[in-house]
Design a protein around this motif. Structure first.
Motif, PDB file in Angstrom:
ATOM      1  N   TYR A   1      25.902 -25.302  39.036  1.00  0.00           N
ATOM      2  CA  TYR A   1      26.064 -23.876  39.347  1.00  0.00           C
ATOM      3  C   TYR A   1      26.770 -23.174  38.195  1.00  0.00           C
ATOM      4  O   TYR A   1      26.344 -22.117  37.748  1.00  0.00           O
TER       5      TYR A   1
ATOM      6  N   GLU B   1      20.887 -24.505  50.459  1.00  0.00           N
ATOM      7  CA  GLU B   1      21.691 -23.938  49.369  1.00  0.00           C
ATOM      8  C   GLU B   1      23.023 -23.440  49.897  1.00  0.00           C
ATOM      9  O   GLU B   1      24.078 -23.663  49.307  1.00  0.00           O
TER      10      GLU B   1
ATOM     11  N   ILE C   1      26.703 -24.761  48.691  1.00  0.00           N
ATOM     12  CA  ILE C   1      27.755 -23.969  48.046  1.00  0.00           C
ATOM     13  C   ILE C   1      29.007 -23.927  48.902  1.00  0.00           C
ATOM     14  O   ILE C   1      30.122 -24.039  48.387  1.00  0.00           O
TER      15      ILE C   1
ATOM     16  N   ILE D   1      23.578 -17.179  46.076  1.00  0.00           N
ATOM     17  CA  ILE D   1      23.728 -18.093  44.937  1.00  0.00           C
ATOM     18  C   ILE D   1      22.457 -18.126  44.093  1.00  0.00           C
ATOM     19  O   ILE D   1      22.506 -18.125  42.870  1.00  0.00           O
TER      20      ILE D   1
ATOM     21  N   THR E   1      21.865 -17.554  40.041  1.00  0.00           N
ATOM     22  CA  THR E   1      21.505 -18.665  39.162  1.00  0.00           C
ATOM     23  C   THR E   1      20.099 -18.546  38.597  1.00  0.00           C
ATOM     24  O   THR E   1      19.845 -19.035  37.503  1.00  0.00           O
TER      25      THR E   1
END
Lengths: 194, 194, 194, 194
Positions: free
Chosen positions: C107, C163, C167, D167, D171
């Motif tokens: 990340y 995801e 995270i 996220i 990214t």
DNA sequence: CATGAATGAGAGTTCATTCAT
DNA sequence: GATGAATGAACTCTCATTCAT
């Protein structure tokens, strides 16, 4: 950067000048200057980013002084021959003085940066020298002191000889006699024979 | 060292010469030479210990060739003026040729090693030049071609001017016109006016 | 770089992987890797120029392995529901495993390099996941195991949830119960009620 | 600390926020903030000891505002579906807005400090989101708008998807279509089919 | 002879942090 | 309170030089 910093900056420049005079341009590192100044590693970077920048500022100072020197001569009330003699005497002094001279550093610097550096100091000073000498020779010719068919090239000739002496002084050394010989030869080439 | 090794050594010297011509003396690293030669790092150390040593051997080769050049002139059957003209022409060619010249490297090398290096090549070549020119001028004076009161200093003068031109060529550039001007000035200073 | 070097390069990559797993991407310095590997400062530079380059090579290796994993599932002879269950189980394992995971480093790396990095690994893997899941769901729908009106978005939904779990696992931690809850919710949303 | 100081402190926080939004958390140095604020190095240390401390105070401010947002929704008189739609719309806006977002900085910060930071803001906000959504879904179920067997996991699912979108946005980028697809999928999963 | 991997010294540069003013 | 000069630690990167193969 206040007044105090300006003082320190000047101190660094003065100290660095000694370092460059000793070691030339290329061999000098930021570390050398830091150590010579007795300051911290990071401290130097507050004032300068590279040896190149430091050297350029030193050159600016030198150029200033050199210009002052040149203009000094002309203001005199002497004859052309007197002035030329004085000029050559001063050149001789510089040629024979080893310590504290930036000559090597300057050459090393301009070997690498001569073409890119606009307003090349060496160039400017050489041209200025030629101009001053040319004017001087013309004055001497007018006053009947000198005989010269091509004052321009004669002036350039003198400057080239001085350059030649300068570089030889730094690469294999010259004696006072060698300098005197050349300077006498130059003077005699100009003076009207009695 | 067998024949094969001698060949390889020569190959290294030739390649290194190009590197020195490009980058001067001080900036050249053993790595530069290794890479230019396409040999191994350790391989280079079998033949040379430092850039300094390599450069010294290159200088020896150069000196040999330079000596050949000088002695070549004298053998001619021409007049002194012809020979001098030829000599200056060749100097001009070298002055104006930029590529492949070791001038900068040589100066950089002798700035650092001039005083310690016994048998200093620059010194020897300068003196040789003066001697040859002095002899030539004397010949010309004897034959009535030249007028010169001090052949020794006149010869030195020419060599200094050439040095001056050489260094200026490397620090801020010179034009063909500038060279021609000086060379003509030198010739005219010697020739008996008709 | 011979065979031996390839081995050492691999050793460096494996060691560096551990370092990145521990410290993320941004905090890792060349010095960290040098010390972890027990090699010399300069030695590392023989193989890699920067932490970024090292990380990229590690990512390539990971991508390879990840691709192998994905394709492994599909080849089975099980029902769609079985395969999906297996897939989610494996994801769960990865989610709960803390040690040795590159997640944070990845990340961090893509925060800085996501847009410039063509062929972004994260992107490719996300899309691949969606594609595989979509196909799987369609298979399940065809076989009557699943009910789903929009397999594409359902597949994407699963990947986004994964995801999100990933995270959160790295920013404040998740429990096995939380993962199980979500995975069960996903399965139940697809399964035809009996 | 007087009123004036409080003002200056706030000014620093506001300015630093912009810096963190631009560069994330880890890359920001005290120097960056000093320069962005146009204050002295020492001056910053009068108010804060580290980037971490500054960031924490910024997070506190953010948390305050975020809480205000959440509670704002519930006070409306609309139906559950309306409120959920509104909520998702706002989330979408945030997801697509690139500039001024602290997202990356927040993740970077909590990657390093997530476990040690008691009262983890990300955690609190995630949980708060789940609670609000769960209540909302239950309300919708009660009013007959929604069908949902497990409101708790459904709420968590929505939050995880939002995290996943967030996220991915940072990214490798997401499109509005991708967001719309997921949000529509979520809504349709809840709405009682007509 | 030749290779090239490996080492370690040393130069450059940036910042967190302090402190006299 | 506020300044900004100063320090020194930490990191990056490059080479000369060695040495096992």
């Amino acid at each position: 950067m206040g007044e105090k910093s300006a003082q320190k900056k000047q101190y660094i420049l003065d100290t660095a000048r000694r370092v460059f005079a000793e070691k030339g341009f290329k061999s000098v590192t930021m570390k050398d200057i830091v150590e010579a100044c007795g300051i911290s590693r990071g401290g130097l970077y507050l004032y300068f980013d590279s040896t190149e920048q430091i050297f350029q500022e030193i050159l600016s100072m030198e150029a200033q002084e050199a210009d002052d020197l040149f203009t000094g001569h002309i203001s005199e009330e002497d004859t052309a021959a007197d002035i030329l003699t004085l000029f050559l005497k001063e050149q001789k002094k510089e040629l024979l003085q080893q310590k504290g001279s930036l000559t090597v550093a300057v050459y090393e610097y301009f070997f690498a940066n001569g073409s890119t550096d606009k307003n090349n100091m060496l160039h400017r000073q050489f041209d200025a020298g030629v101009r001053v000498l040319e004017k001087l020779i013309k004055t001497g010719v007018a006053s009947g002191e000198f005989y010269c068919e091509d004052p321009r090239e004669a002036a350039a000739n003198i400057m080239y000889v001085l350059e030649g002496l300068k570089i030889n002084a730094k690469t294999f050394g010259i004696t006072e006699k060698m300098v005197d010989g050349q300077l006498a030869y130059i003077m005699e080439g100009l003076l009207v024979e009695v």
